[in-house]
Design an enzyme around this catalytic site. Structure first.
Site, PDB file in Angstrom:
ATOM      1  N   THR A  40       7.937  -3.953   3.052  1.00  0.00           N
ATOM      2  CA  THR A  40       7.624  -2.528   2.985  1.00  0.00           C
ATOM      3  C   THR A  40       6.979  -2.024   4.273  1.00  0.00           C
ATOM      4  O   THR A  40       7.122  -0.863   4.638  1.00  0.00           O
ATOM      5  CB  THR A  40       6.677  -2.286   1.799  1.00  0.00           C
ATOM      6  N   ALA A  46       4.630   5.983   7.787  1.00  0.00           N
ATOM      7  CA  ALA A  46       3.881   5.714   9.017  1.00  0.00           C
ATOM      8  C   ALA A  46       2.688   6.645   9.212  1.00  0.00           C
ATOM      9  O   ALA A  46       2.308   6.957  10.324  1.00  0.00           O
ATOM     10  CB  ALA A  46       4.806   5.780  10.229  1.00  0.00           C
ATOM     11  N   ILE A  47       2.112   7.064   8.096  1.00  0.00           N
ATOM     12  CA  ILE A  47       0.991   8.001   8.189  1.00  0.00           C
ATOM     13  C   ILE A  47      -0.320   7.298   7.881  1.00  0.00           C
ATOM     14  O   ILE A  47      -0.407   6.496   6.954  1.00  0.00           O
ATOM     15  CB  ILE A  47       1.216   9.171   7.209  1.00  0.00           C
ATOM     16  N   HIS A  49      -3.250   8.082   6.267  1.00  0.00           N
ATOM     17  CA  HIS A  49      -3.681   9.151   5.381  1.00  0.00           C
ATOM     18  C   HIS A  49      -5.183   9.401   5.455  1.00  0.00           C
ATOM     19  O   HIS A  49      -5.957   8.468   5.673  1.00  0.00           O
ATOM     20  CB  HIS A  49      -3.316   8.803   3.930  1.00  0.00           C
ATOM     21  N   LYS A 249       3.891  12.207  -3.309  1.00  0.00           N
ATOM     22  CA  LYS A 249       3.444  13.251  -2.405  1.00  0.00           C
ATOM     23  C   LYS A 249       4.560  14.188  -1.973  1.00  0.00           C
ATOM     24  O   LYS A 249       4.324  15.134  -1.239  1.00  0.00           O
ATOM     25  CB  LYS A 249       2.793  12.609  -1.172  1.00  0.00           C
ATOM     26  N   SER A 337       1.342   3.039  -1.281  1.00  0.00           N
ATOM     27  CA  SER A 337       0.750   3.982  -0.340  1.00  0.00           C
ATOM     28  C   SER A 337      -0.608   4.394  -0.899  1.00  0.00           C
ATOM     29  O   SER A 337      -0.735   4.600  -2.099  1.00  0.00           O
ATOM     30  CB  SER A 337       1.646   5.205  -0.208  1.00  0.00           C
ATOM     31  N   CYS A 399      17.812  -0.719  27.404  1.00  0.00           N
ATOM     32  CA  CYS A 399      17.982   0.331  26.395  1.00  0.00           C
ATOM     33  C   CYS A 399      17.784   1.650  27.104  1.00  0.00           C
ATOM     34  O   CYS A 399      16.679   2.019  27.478  1.00  0.00           O
ATOM     35  CB  CYS A 399      16.958   0.181  25.278  1.00  0.00           C
ATOM     36  N   CYS A 401      18.325   4.677  25.988  1.00  0.00           N
ATOM     37  CA  CYS A 401      17.799   5.801  25.203  1.00  0.00           C
ATOM     38  C   CYS A 401      16.282   5.831  25.291  1.00  0.00           C
ATOM     39  O   CYS A 401      15.676   6.878  25.442  1.00  0.00           O
ATOM     40  CB  CYS A 401      18.212   5.684  23.743  1.00  0.00           C
ATOM     41  N   CYS A 436      21.280   6.107  20.363  1.00  0.00           N
ATOM     42  CA  CYS A 436      22.548   5.388  20.184  1.00  0.00           C
ATOM     43  C   CYS A 436      22.361   4.168  19.291  1.00  0.00           C
ATOM     44  O   CYS A 436      23.313   3.469  18.991  1.00  0.00           O
ATOM     45  CB  CYS A 436      23.220   5.073  21.509  1.00  0.00           C
TER      46      CYS A 436
HETATM   47  C1  LIG Z   1       8.507   5.055   1.053  1.00  0.00           C
HETATM   48  C2  LIG Z   1       7.145   4.582   1.429  1.00  0.00           C
HETATM   49  C3  LIG Z   1       6.281   5.367   2.197  1.00  0.00           C
HETATM   50  C4  LIG Z   1       4.997   4.948   2.519  1.00  0.00           C
HETATM   51  N1  LIG Z   1       4.231   5.696   3.347  1.00  0.00           N
HETATM   52  C5  LIG Z   1       2.980   5.278   3.675  1.00  0.00           C
HETATM   53  C6  LIG Z   1       2.175   6.029   4.561  1.00  0.00           C
HETATM   54  O1  LIG Z   1       2.625   7.028   5.122  1.00  0.00           O
HETATM   55  N2  LIG Z   1       0.903   5.629   4.801  1.00  0.00           N
HETATM   56  C7  LIG Z   1       0.406   4.513   4.216  1.00  0.00           C
HETATM   57  O2  LIG Z   1      -0.755   4.226   4.442  1.00  0.00           O
HETATM   58  N3  LIG Z   1       1.163   3.758   3.412  1.00  0.00           N
HETATM   59  C8  LIG Z   1       2.439   4.107   3.139  1.00  0.00           C
HETATM   60  N4  LIG Z   1       3.218   3.344   2.322  1.00  0.00           N
HETATM   61  C9  LIG Z   1       2.670   2.128   1.798  1.00  0.00           C
HETATM   62  C10 LIG Z   1       2.680   0.985   2.780  1.00  0.00           C
HETATM   63  O3  LIG Z   1       3.891   0.970   3.513  1.00  0.00           O
HETATM   64  C11 LIG Z   1       2.538  -0.302   2.024  1.00  0.00           C
HETATM   65  O4  LIG Z   1       1.424  -0.194   1.203  1.00  0.00           O
HETATM   66  C12 LIG Z   1       2.345  -1.510   2.917  1.00  0.00           C
HETATM   67  O5  LIG Z   1       3.331  -1.573   3.907  1.00  0.00           O
HETATM   68  C13 LIG Z   1       2.362  -2.753   2.088  1.00  0.00           C
HETATM   69  O6  LIG Z   1       2.208  -3.849   2.902  1.00  0.00           O
HETATM   70  P1  LIG Z   1       2.196  -5.286   2.303  1.00  0.00           P
HETATM   71  O7  LIG Z   1       1.869  -6.190   3.432  1.00  0.00           O
HETATM   72  O8  LIG Z   1       1.328  -5.315   1.111  1.00  0.00           O
HETATM   73  O9  LIG Z   1       3.677  -5.547   1.784  1.00  0.00           O
HETATM   74  P2  LIG Z   1       4.968  -5.942   2.584  1.00  0.00           P
HETATM   75  O10 LIG Z   1       5.028  -5.297   3.884  1.00  0.00           O
HETATM   76  O11 LIG Z   1       6.109  -5.741   1.664  1.00  0.00           O
HETATM   77  O12 LIG Z   1       4.784  -7.482   2.858  1.00  0.00           O
HETATM   78  C14 LIG Z   1       4.950  -8.453   1.876  1.00  0.00           C
HETATM   79  C15 LIG Z   1       5.548  -9.672   2.522  1.00  0.00           C
HETATM   80  O13 LIG Z   1       5.547 -10.736   1.585  1.00  0.00           O
HETATM   81  C16 LIG Z   1       6.695 -11.527   1.766  1.00  0.00           C
HETATM   82  N5  LIG Z   1       6.967 -12.257   0.548  1.00  0.00           N
HETATM   83  C17 LIG Z   1       7.212 -11.748  -0.680  1.00  0.00           C
HETATM   84  N6  LIG Z   1       7.425 -12.726  -1.556  1.00  0.00           N
HETATM   85  C18 LIG Z   1       7.313 -13.894  -0.885  1.00  0.00           C
HETATM   86  C19 LIG Z   1       7.442 -15.263  -1.263  1.00  0.00           C
HETATM   87  N7  LIG Z   1       7.742 -15.615  -2.500  1.00  0.00           N
HETATM   88  N8  LIG Z   1       7.293 -16.183  -0.293  1.00  0.00           N
HETATM   89  C20 LIG Z   1       7.003 -15.844   0.968  1.00  0.00           C
HETATM   90  N9  LIG Z   1       6.861 -14.583   1.365  1.00  0.00           N
HETATM   91  C21 LIG Z   1       7.020 -13.606   0.452  1.00  0.00           C
HETATM   92  C22 LIG Z   1       7.736 -10.500   2.084  1.00  0.00           C
HETATM   93  O14 LIG Z   1       8.829 -11.063   2.766  1.00  0.00           O
HETATM   94  C23 LIG Z   1       6.981  -9.487   2.926  1.00  0.00           C
HETATM   95  O15 LIG Z   1       7.124  -9.722   4.300  1.00  0.00           O
HETATM   96  C24 LIG Z   1       4.527   3.728   2.021  1.00  0.00           C
HETATM   97  C25 LIG Z   1       5.386   2.924   1.269  1.00  0.00           C
HETATM   98  C26 LIG Z   1       6.700   3.317   1.031  1.00  0.00           C
HETATM   99  C27 LIG Z   1       7.630   2.425   0.325  1.00  0.00           C
END
Ligand SMILES: Cc1cc2nc3c(=O)[nH]c(=O)nc-3n(C[C@H](O)[C@H](O)[C@H](O)COP(=O)(O)OP(=O)(O)OC[C@H]3O[C@@H](n4cnc5c(N)ncnc54)[C@H](O)[C@@H]3O)c2cc1C
Ligand SMILES: Cc1cc2nc3c(=O)[nH]c(=O)nc-3n(C[C@H](O)[C@H](O)[C@H](O)COP(=O)(O)OP(=O)(O)OC[C@H]3O[C@@H](n4cnc5c(N)ncnc54)[C@H](O)[C@@H]3O)c2cc1C
Lengths: 475, 419
Positions: A40, A46-47, A49, A249, A337, A399, A401, A436
């Site tokens: 994710t 990318a905000i 908040h 949101k 988020s 690159c 661009c 591109c």
């Molecule tokens: C549409 C959208 C918009 C968003 N906008 C914002 C925003 O503007 N501002 C903000 O603050 N937040 C935002 N968020 C939230 C934010 O992006 C997430 O909360 C954050 O990226 C989560 O990070 P994470 O490390 O918890 O999860 P992830 O980035 O998903 O990392 C989890 C990792 O675990 C690994 N993994 C999973 N299972 C296993 C396994 N069994 N074995 C080994 N590895 C495993 C995966 O491969 C992955 O790399 C948004 C989310 C979405 C979907």
């Protein structure tokens, strides 16, 4: 054996790894993908908040506001592009005007600084392209925009510099506890650790259930986006949201730190957490939503559409705690988020919880907080000339661009964790991010990776393990 | 460093302009090319079909390019290779960069000849997954013809542009399978000769009025869904069909490469995507000229060469102060099925004996007149058979036609009274 194994190299895992690298532990970060920041954390709005969205007295509210305040220093230390451009929640009628006042009050209760209500006139002065029917808006000056992939990558790099190990392509299938030691298994391979931190994003419930009894569920909810060319990058200055609804949101319009324009996300619930396809119907909805805010907006100059997966916890709030019945196993789950914003605060909170559970922390004396990563294009001309003199590869733009040089690309491969795929290079130095979309530089980046890693050209993949680009030699 | 004329881009347009600038009396002429060899896009076009108009023989792309590279060498034109121009300014200062450093150059005149780039998937937003195996046709062409690698085994091509059709044939010749070429329009966008020689001869189906509505495959392309479209390009429900394949090639248009032009504040025509130019191929910034695909996308290299020779000659006239600028501008506009006209504006005093107008049509016209008017007054008309959107029209007009014209020049396609 490791002291701590962190599952997941997303923004949460990376932030925790970096925080823990300040202390004397043997740490390893594990991820199932072939690069870091592939979940994710690579596809979101990318905000950074401000923190008025989350309900009062939730963990989300607390860590959002605390996290937000940490970004100036964090991004300075890690050389990550970040800009506090402020966010607006726009109201179109009286009911919404009431709602933004409520949001403002909630923000104040959550401890958000610099909130104010803009009149119609003030709003249109700040954002002339906005729909003139807007009646007013909530301005949060502390909100900002960032490069989420670089943030994750730089935090991991910082952790690795400070002694953290990492292992990719390690898809954890089972977790056992033998005499107080956790054994994490992937395809017959095992890694042992005294403590485990679960930062597995949309899979955090599955990973939790490998070690402890089920206590929460993560629902995948997809969000789709348009990324527009830089020509449109200055249509708005701030992050612009409509008034929120139950589903989230709403569709926002925002510049990115790289001066493109981002429109989205849509929202739909799915069963498959890995279905990141885009659909006409929902993109169209996002487009209409964005047009409501900025009438002159078109997606004519869209350079890419993409989707990200939200990890919606059934309990509604972040789940950051030691799992019941599994001592030494800590969840950082349901990080939806504002997970990106909260990440550095989540890491601090994790340290607190681990301390509370009785783990002894000894601070390292030689923790180095700095990571340097400046691209050639962002330097002064004299610095550029000096760089070319030292390494002629900086004189070759690959690159065109984004004006990324061969020197930048080689650097992103040689760093640790370094890029091994074409998209890995793109995430680190933006080669292929431009209009591109790697059409021109993709093959060259592939050649450079092949040369640097001493790997046949056909074996260099686009992104995931089986995303091969070439199918063999010509006749 | 100072030059009389600096040409940016060493493709056929840049080569032609430089050679002609030299011929017209400039002593110091420089071409800056970012690739390691001159020739531009022609170097990867190893099929033949180049030069029929100019040399009256069919050359391959590299052969055609080589003739001009040799001429440039004979004429002692300086060529800086592996060097990219990173900015230009209104006062004709150029910044360029290569592995020995950053250089600044002042030019008496600049000729823009940066060519064009391909539109990519993002620009057309095909829904679905984003796996490996999606290439623009030109990228695939580079992999196959220059690097010697195949991009796939079972291929679907979206877009009936020339490069797409040429690549369809190339893939079959390399032992791959091409399921179909999908055109969103009711006609092929490329040259008719390519439909015949590249598709028909190899039994590759051309599906007109179709579109790809979804790409599937998490890591590599696994299949695509194709559907028929109606006159409004909307999908006709029930016509969706899924085809297994591992590769999608896109040949969905080319966009003139004008980042540098924008930096110099040069006016860009939204329709062509290139600079607005006058009868001398001069842009809105005095002393900066443009030619070839950077102005509008050409399908025949011969026209590129002709246009670039004019730009080069006029750059020389500019440096020598010979362009007569006394008359007011007349602005060209198009109607009745014509989509654009280059040049965009004309000064009678600056015109040479003949003027070439480059035009395109929006669909196929079996029989028609191109009529040139000055407000209400008809100045000239020309009969044309078989105009198609894939083939640029070159309409040569005598200078005398415009002798008493004053206002705006309207160029209209008329089909009345014709079948
Ligand atoms: C549409 C959208 C918009 C968003 N906008 C914002 C925003 O503007 N501002 C903000 O603050 N937040 C935002 N968020 C939230 C934010 O992006 C997430 O909360 C954050 O990226 C989560 O990070 P994470 O490390 O918890 O999860 P992830 O980035 O998903 O990392 C989890 C990792 O675990 C690994 N993994 C999973 N299972 C296993 C396994 N069994 N074995 C080994 N590895 C495993 C995966 O491969 C992955 O790399 C948004 C989310 C979405 C979907
Ligand atoms: C794939 C393809 C197939 C074609 N097939 C045929 C055919 O069969 N028959 C035919 O007659 N015509 C054909 N054409 C048409 C014709 O060949 C082209 O229109 C013609 O080559 C365009 O010439 P150009 O010089 O304008 O552009 P290009 O050939 O693209 O040259 C532009 C040059 O500028 C350089 N450049 C760009 N920016 C910079 C910068 N900032 N600094 C330094 N250098 C820069 C580029 O590297 C490039 O070398 C084809 C065109 C294409 C694209």
């Amino acid at each position: 054996m490791y002291d701590i194994a962190i599952i997941g190299a997303g923004v949460t895992g990376a932030a925790i790894a970096r925080e823990l690298s300040k202390y004397d532990f043997r740490i390893i970060v594990l991820d199932r993908e072939n690069d870091i920041s592939c979940g994710t954390s690579k596809a979101n709005s990318a905000i950074i908040h401000a923190g008025y969205d989350a309900e009062e007295n939730t963990l989300m509210a607390k860590l959002n506001v605390e996290g937000n305040a940490m970004f100036d220093r964090l991004c300075e230390e890690l050389d990550v592009p970040f800009r506090r451009n402020g966010s607006l929640v726009v109201a179109f009628d009286d009911e919404q005007l009431v709602h933004i006042k409520k949001l403002m009050q909630r923000g104040i209760n959550n401890g958000v600084p610099a909130l104010s209500i803009l009149s119609q006139e003030e709003l249109l002065k700040r954002e002339p392209a906005l729909n003139p029917e807007a009646k007013g808006a909530l301005l949060a000056e502390s909100a900002g925009i960032i490069d989420p992939m670089l943030l994750t990558i730089s935090m991991m790099e910082s952790a690795v510099k400070n002694g953290v190990h990492y292992r990719l392509n390690f898809d954890i299938e089972s977790i056992k506890n033998k005499g107080g030691v956790y054994i994490l298994e992937s395809g017959g391979d095992e890694i042992e650790a005294k403590y485990v931190i679960n930062a597995a994003g949309v899979f955090a419930d599955k990973v939790h259930n490998m070690a402890a009894k089920p206590s929460f569920k993560i629902k995948p909810r997809r969000g789709q986006y348009f990324l527009l060319d830089k020509i449109d990058g200055n249509i708005v200055n701030s992050v612009v949201f409509p008034c929120p609804t139950k589903m989230g949101k709403g569709t926002l319009v925002t510049p990115t730190v790289h001066t493109n324009l981002l429109i989205g996300p849509s929202s739909d619930d799915l069963d498959d957490p890995e279905d990141l396809s885009t659909t006409d119907e929902l993109l169209e909805k996002a487009r209409i939503g964005a047009k409501l805010l900025v009438p002159k907006l078109t997606t004519r100059n869209s350079i890419r559409t993409f989707a990200g997966m939200r990890a919606e916890p059934d309990a509604g709030d972040f789940i950051i705690r030691e799992a019941e019945g599994a001592p030494g196993f800590f969840d950082a789950a349901g990080i939806k988020s504002p997970g990106l914003t909260a990440a550095p605060a989540v890491a601090l909170y994790m340290v607190e919880i681990m301390k509370k559970s009785g783990i002894a922390f000894t601070a390292k004396k030689n923790f180095n907080p700095l990571v340097k990563r400046k691209l050639f294009i962002d330097m002064s001309e004299s610095a550029q000339s000096a760089l070319i003199r030292g390494n002629p590869l900086y004189g070759r733009i690959i690159c065109r661009c984004e004006n990324i040089t061969e020197g930048d690309i080689v650097d992103s491969i040689r760093r640790s964790p370094g890029a091994t795929t074409v998209d890995g290079v793109k995430r680190r130095c933006r080669a292929g991010m431009g209009r591109c979309q790697g059409g021109f530089c993709g093959p060259r980046v592939q050649e450079i990776i092949s040369r640097e890693l001493n790997k046949p050209l056909e074996e260099v993949v686009l992104e995931k393990k089986h995303s091969y680009i070439l199918t063999g030699k010509t006749k | 460093m100072d030059y009389d004329a600096v040409v940016i881009g060493g493709g056929p347009a840049g080569l032609g302009a430089a050679i002609e600038a030299k011929k017209n009396g400039l002593s110091r002429v420089l071409i800056i090319e970012r690739d390691v060899e001159p020739g531009g896009i022609l170097q990867q076009c190893i099929h033949n079909g180049f030069g029929l108009h100019i040399f009256k023989e069919e050359l391959t792309g590299p052969e055609y390019a080589q003739r001009y590279i040799d001429m440039a060498k004979e004429d002692n034109i300086d060529i800086m290779l592996d060097t990219i121009v990173t900015s230009i300014s209104k006062d004709r200062k150029i910044k360029a960069m290569n592995s020995s450093g950053i250089v600044s150059i002042s030019a008496g005149a600049i000729v823009l000849a940066m060519g064009c780039r391909e539109r990519t998937r993002g620009a057309i937003a095909i829904p679905g997954d984003r796996p490996a195996g999606i290439f623009t046709a030109g990228t695939a062409q580079r992999y196959i013809n220059i690097e010697g690698y195949m991009v796939g085994k079972k291929v679907i091509i979206l877009g009936s542009g020339d490069i797409g059709m040429i690549m369809a044939r190339r893939i079959v010749l390399e032992g791959g399978e091409v399921i179909a070429v999908i055109a969103r329009s009711s006609f092929a966008k490329g040259l008719t000769r390519n439909v015949v020689q590249c598709l028909d001869h190899y039994n590759i189906p051309l599906l007109l009025n179709h579109n790809i509505i979804e790409i599937k495959g998490k890591e590599r392309v696994e299949s695509v869904v194709i559907a028929e479209t109606d006159a409004k390009k909307e999908v006709i429900k029930g016509t969706e069909k899924e085809y297994e394949c591992d590769t999608v090639l896109l040949s969905v248009g080319l966009i003139p490469e004008n980042e540098l032009s924008r930096l110099a504040g040069i006016e860009i025509d939204r329709k062509t995507g290139g600079p607005v130019v006058n009868e001398s191929m001069e842009t809105s910034v005095p002393g900066i000229f443009a030619c070839g695909n950077v102005v509008h996308v050409h399908d025949l290299v011969d026209f590129v060469t002709e246009e670039s020779m004019r730009a080069g000659a006029n750059a020389a006239r500019f440096v020598k102060g010979e362009i007569k600028t006394e008359s007011e501008y007349m602005y060209t506009s198009v109607s009745g099925g014509l989509t654009y006209c280059v040049p965009h504006r004309l000064r009678y005093s600056a015109m040479l004996e003949k003027l070439d107008l480059f035009l395109r049509v929006d669909k196929v016209y079996p029989d028609s007149w191109i009529v040139i008017r000055d407000s209400e007054k008809e100045l000239a008309r020309f009969r044309h058979k078989n105009l198609t959107p894939g083939e640029m029209i070159k309409q040569t007009v005598k200078k005398s036609v415009f002798e008493n014209a004053a206002g705006n020049i309207e160029i209209k396609l008329e089909t009345e009274g014709l079948v």
